[in-house]
Motif scaffolding. Structure first.
Motif, PDB file in Angstrom:
ATOM      1  N   GLU A 293       8.280  18.674   0.099  1.00  0.00           N
ATOM      2  CA  GLU A 293       7.838  19.929  -0.507  1.00  0.00           C
ATOM      3  C   GLU A 293       6.396  19.885  -0.995  1.00  0.00           C
ATOM      4  N   ALA A 294       5.985  18.759  -1.585  1.00  0.00           N
ATOM      5  CA  ALA A 294       4.624  18.675  -2.132  1.00  0.00           C
ATOM      6  C   ALA A 294       3.574  18.353  -1.074  1.00  0.00           C
ATOM      7  N   GLY A 295       3.992  17.845   0.074  1.00  0.00           N
ATOM      8  CA  GLY A 295       3.062  17.599   1.172  1.00  0.00           C
ATOM      9  C   GLY A 295       2.101  16.439   0.958  1.00  0.00           C
ATOM     10  N   ILE A 296       2.468  15.479   0.112  1.00  0.00           N
ATOM     11  CA  ILE A 296       1.586  14.337  -0.163  1.00  0.00           C
ATOM     12  C   ILE A 296       1.666  13.342   0.996  1.00  0.00           C
ATOM     13  N   ARG A 297       0.505  12.787   1.354  1.00  0.00           N
ATOM     14  CA  ARG A 297       0.439  11.835   2.467  1.00  0.00           C
ATOM     15  C   ARG A 297      -0.145  10.488   2.051  1.00  0.00           C
ATOM     16  N   GLN A 298      -0.473  10.317   0.771  1.00  0.00           N
ATOM     17  CA  GLN A 298      -1.018   9.053   0.282  1.00  0.00           C
ATOM     18  C   GLN A 298      -0.269   8.654  -0.984  1.00  0.00           C
ATOM     19  N   PHE A 299       0.138   7.378  -1.034  1.00  0.00           N
ATOM     20  CA  PHE A 299       0.976   6.899  -2.125  1.00  0.00           C
ATOM     21  C   PHE A 299       0.453   5.553  -2.624  1.00  0.00           C
ATOM     22  N   LEU A 300       0.309   5.459  -3.942  1.00  0.00           N
ATOM     23  CA  LEU A 300      -0.108   4.211  -4.594  1.00  0.00           C
ATOM     24  C   LEU A 300       1.007   3.815  -5.552  1.00  0.00           C
ATOM     25  N   ASP A 301       1.750   2.770  -5.186  1.00  0.00           N
ATOM     26  CA  ASP A 301       2.946   2.350  -5.927  1.00  0.00           C
ATOM     27  C   ASP A 301       2.644   1.052  -6.667  1.00  0.00           C
ATOM     28  N   ILE A 302       2.438   1.142  -7.981  1.00  0.00           N
ATOM     29  CA  ILE A 302       2.091  -0.023  -8.789  1.00  0.00           C
ATOM     30  C   ILE A 302       3.344  -0.555  -9.473  1.00  0.00           C
ATOM     31  N   GLY A 303       3.556  -1.860  -9.365  1.00  0.00           N
ATOM     32  CA  GLY A 303       4.793  -2.458  -9.856  1.00  0.00           C
ATOM     33  C   GLY A 303       5.908  -2.256  -8.862  1.00  0.00           C
ATOM     34  N   SER A 304       5.589  -2.472  -7.587  1.00  0.00           N
ATOM     35  CA  SER A 304       6.516  -2.127  -6.504  1.00  0.00           C
ATOM     36  C   SER A 304       7.793  -2.945  -6.512  1.00  0.00           C
ATOM     37  N   GLY A 305       7.710  -4.196  -6.948  1.00  0.00           N
ATOM     38  CA  GLY A 305       8.890  -5.043  -6.962  1.00  0.00           C
ATOM     39  C   GLY A 305       9.228  -5.599  -5.591  1.00  0.00           C
ATOM     40  N   ILE A 306      10.289  -6.372  -5.547  1.00  0.00           N
ATOM     41  CA  ILE A 306      10.749  -6.984  -4.302  1.00  0.00           C
ATOM     42  C   ILE A 306      11.331  -5.907  -3.394  1.00  0.00           C
ATOM     43  N   PRO A 307      10.994  -5.903  -2.102  1.00  0.00           N
ATOM     44  CA  PRO A 307      11.473  -4.854  -1.203  1.00  0.00           C
ATOM     45  C   PRO A 307      12.992  -4.732  -1.206  1.00  0.00           C
TER      46      PRO A 307
ATOM     47  N   ALA B 222       7.091  11.885   6.805  1.00  0.00           N
ATOM     48  CA  ALA B 222       5.714  12.079   7.257  1.00  0.00           C
ATOM     49  C   ALA B 222       5.223  10.766   7.857  1.00  0.00           C
ATOM     50  N   PRO B 223       5.386  10.572   9.165  1.00  0.00           N
ATOM     51  CA  PRO B 223       5.043   9.280   9.783  1.00  0.00           C
ATOM     52  C   PRO B 223       3.611   8.822   9.549  1.00  0.00           C
ATOM     53  N   ASP B 224       2.699   9.765   9.263  1.00  0.00           N
ATOM     54  CA  ASP B 224       1.303   9.389   9.059  1.00  0.00           C
ATOM     55  C   ASP B 224       0.977   9.046   7.609  1.00  0.00           C
ATOM     56  N   ALA B 225       1.989   8.952   6.757  1.00  0.00           N
ATOM     57  CA  ALA B 225       1.756   8.655   5.341  1.00  0.00           C
ATOM     58  C   ALA B 225       1.163   7.262   5.158  1.00  0.00           C
ATOM     59  N   ARG B 226       0.286   7.148   4.189  1.00  0.00           N
ATOM     60  CA  ARG B 226      -0.383   5.884   3.873  1.00  0.00           C
ATOM     61  C   ARG B 226       0.134   5.405   2.518  1.00  0.00           C
ATOM     62  N   VAL B 227       0.625   4.161   2.474  1.00  0.00           N
ATOM     63  CA  VAL B 227       1.275   3.621   1.277  1.00  0.00           C
ATOM     64  C   VAL B 227       0.618   2.308   0.892  1.00  0.00           C
ATOM     65  N   VAL B 228       0.254   2.185  -0.374  1.00  0.00           N
ATOM     66  CA  VAL B 228      -0.261   0.926  -0.906  1.00  0.00           C
ATOM     67  C   VAL B 228       0.665   0.467  -2.021  1.00  0.00           C
ATOM     68  N   TYR B 229       1.264  -0.700  -1.843  1.00  0.00           N
ATOM     69  CA  TYR B 229       2.088  -1.327  -2.865  1.00  0.00           C
ATOM     70  C   TYR B 229       1.230  -2.288  -3.691  1.00  0.00           C
ATOM     71  N   VAL B 230       1.537  -2.375  -4.987  1.00  0.00           N
ATOM     72  CA  VAL B 230       0.825  -3.291  -5.877  1.00  0.00           C
ATOM     73  C   VAL B 230       1.832  -4.028  -6.743  1.00  0.00           C
TER      74      VAL B 230
ATOM     75  N   VAL C 263      -3.230  12.093  -4.015  1.00  0.00           N
ATOM     76  CA  VAL C 263      -2.517  10.811  -4.007  1.00  0.00           C
ATOM     77  C   VAL C 263      -1.328  10.923  -4.960  1.00  0.00           C
ATOM     78  N   ALA C 264      -0.210  10.324  -4.592  1.00  0.00           N
ATOM     79  CA  ALA C 264       0.915  10.190  -5.515  1.00  0.00           C
ATOM     80  C   ALA C 264       0.854   8.797  -6.127  1.00  0.00           C
ATOM     81  N   LEU C 265       0.680   8.732  -7.442  1.00  0.00           N
ATOM     82  CA  LEU C 265       0.661   7.473  -8.179  1.00  0.00           C
ATOM     83  C   LEU C 265       2.058   7.227  -8.722  1.00  0.00           C
ATOM     84  N   SER C 266       2.658   6.124  -8.307  1.00  0.00           N
ATOM     85  CA  SER C 266       4.033   5.799  -8.680  1.00  0.00           C
ATOM     86  C   SER C 266       4.053   4.636  -9.662  1.00  0.00           C
ATOM     87  N   LEU C 267       4.641   4.880 -10.843  1.00  0.00           N
ATOM     88  CA  LEU C 267       4.806   3.853 -11.873  1.00  0.00           C
ATOM     89  C   LEU C 267       6.270   3.859 -12.288  1.00  0.00           C
TER      90      LEU C 267
END
Length: 282
Positions: A70-84, A97-105, A154-158
């Motif tokens: 719904e929000a149409g976000i294509r970039q994600f920054l996930d800090i404190g991602s944890g073990i997969p 969204a196959p073209d989404a860009r994700v950075v885990y921290v 960007v979606a910032l995930s905490l």
């Protein structure tokens, strides 16, 4: 997948780590006896701990599904991602969204080791991992800029992270004002860098519903050398100052858009003592 940093040779198995304890709560195998010991202590004080951890995870699933859809976000920054733990954030957003860009921290070497082995994203998108601590916001933002365009939303995930970050002496409930460092300042610095139209998604432990059990958990974590700072609803709402919180607002994670779950959520008669919300930067 892209990786930055390397810490696999410095895994500390003598002290528990929040990411590995959380892995134990979720039924994972990527933890050590010291993590299991603390997990069992916490579960002994609050038998609902594993149930609560699962609801926090399901909240993440629903929030990311909403953001990518719904929000149409294509970039994600996930800090404190944890073990997969499948499905992980990149799998959820890249399925929408196959073209989404994700950075885990994350800052635990065992997370890095598993990220390198497990986090394979879509061909069209990008999945990257940073070996960094939330207390290094400038470094995180600098490295993430190799993958994330900070001129676009960007979606910032905490998720379940900030209750492991205090705010100095006398923080207590996390409601003090005018602090120059700590959880509120870190979130402010991260959100400040995000362009308009970005989102903050956050979940945080609270003692509002069962303060006695939560305080026992705080003591157990402290005995293991881990900071745990529960915050009240008012304290959690401060993280969203200046942002537009989307419906249904700041709620127990079990109550955040349950209709977005791909399966039936358990019917709950007891509180889930984690607040969660998603908010847009105007």
């Amino acid at each position: 997948m892209t990786g930055y940093g390397s810490g696999a040779d410095r895994i500390d198995t003598t002290r528990p780590h929040p990411a590995r304890v959380y892995d134990w709560f979720l039924g994972g195998k990527d933890n050590y006896p010291v993590d299991e010991e603390l997990g069992k202590q916490i579960a002994g004080l609050s038998p609902d701990t594993k149930r609560i951890a699962r609801h926090n995870r399901w909240f993440m699933h629903r929030a990311m599904r909403w953001l990518a859809g719904e929000a149409g976000i294509r970039q994600f920054l996930d800090i404190g991602s944890g073990i997969p733990t499948e499905p992980n954030l990149h799998q959820i957003v890249q399925s929408a969204a196959p073209d989404a860009r994700v950075v885990y921290v994350d800052n635990d070497p065992i997370v890095l080791a598993h990220a390198e082995a497990l986090l394979s994203g879509s061909v069209e998108g990008v999945t990257a991992y940073l070996d960094a601590d939330v207390r290094e916001p400038e470094r995180i933002l600098e490295l993430a800029a190799d993958v994330v365009d900070f001129d676009r939303p960007v979606a910032l995930s905490l998720i379940a992270l900030l209750h492991f970050v205090g705010d100095g002496v006398g923080d207590g409930d996390g409601e003090g004002a005018g602090r120059s460092e700590g959880a509120y300042a870190l979130v402010e610095r991260l959100v400040e860098r995000l362009p308009a139209g970005s989102f903050l998604v956050l979940s945080q432990l609270t003692g509002d519903f069962d303060p006695e059990s939560v305080e026992k958990g705080v003591a157990s974590y402290a005995a293991g050398g881990v900071t745990l700072v529960p915050r009240s609803r008012r304290g959690v709402s401060r993280f969203f100052d200046g942002l537009e919180v989307v419906e249904p607002g700041l709620v127990q994670v079990v109550d955040w858009h349950p209709e977005l779950s791909l399966g039936d959520l358990p019917v709950e008669t007891q509180p889930v003592p984690i607040y969660g919300a998603v908010a847009r930067k105007p």
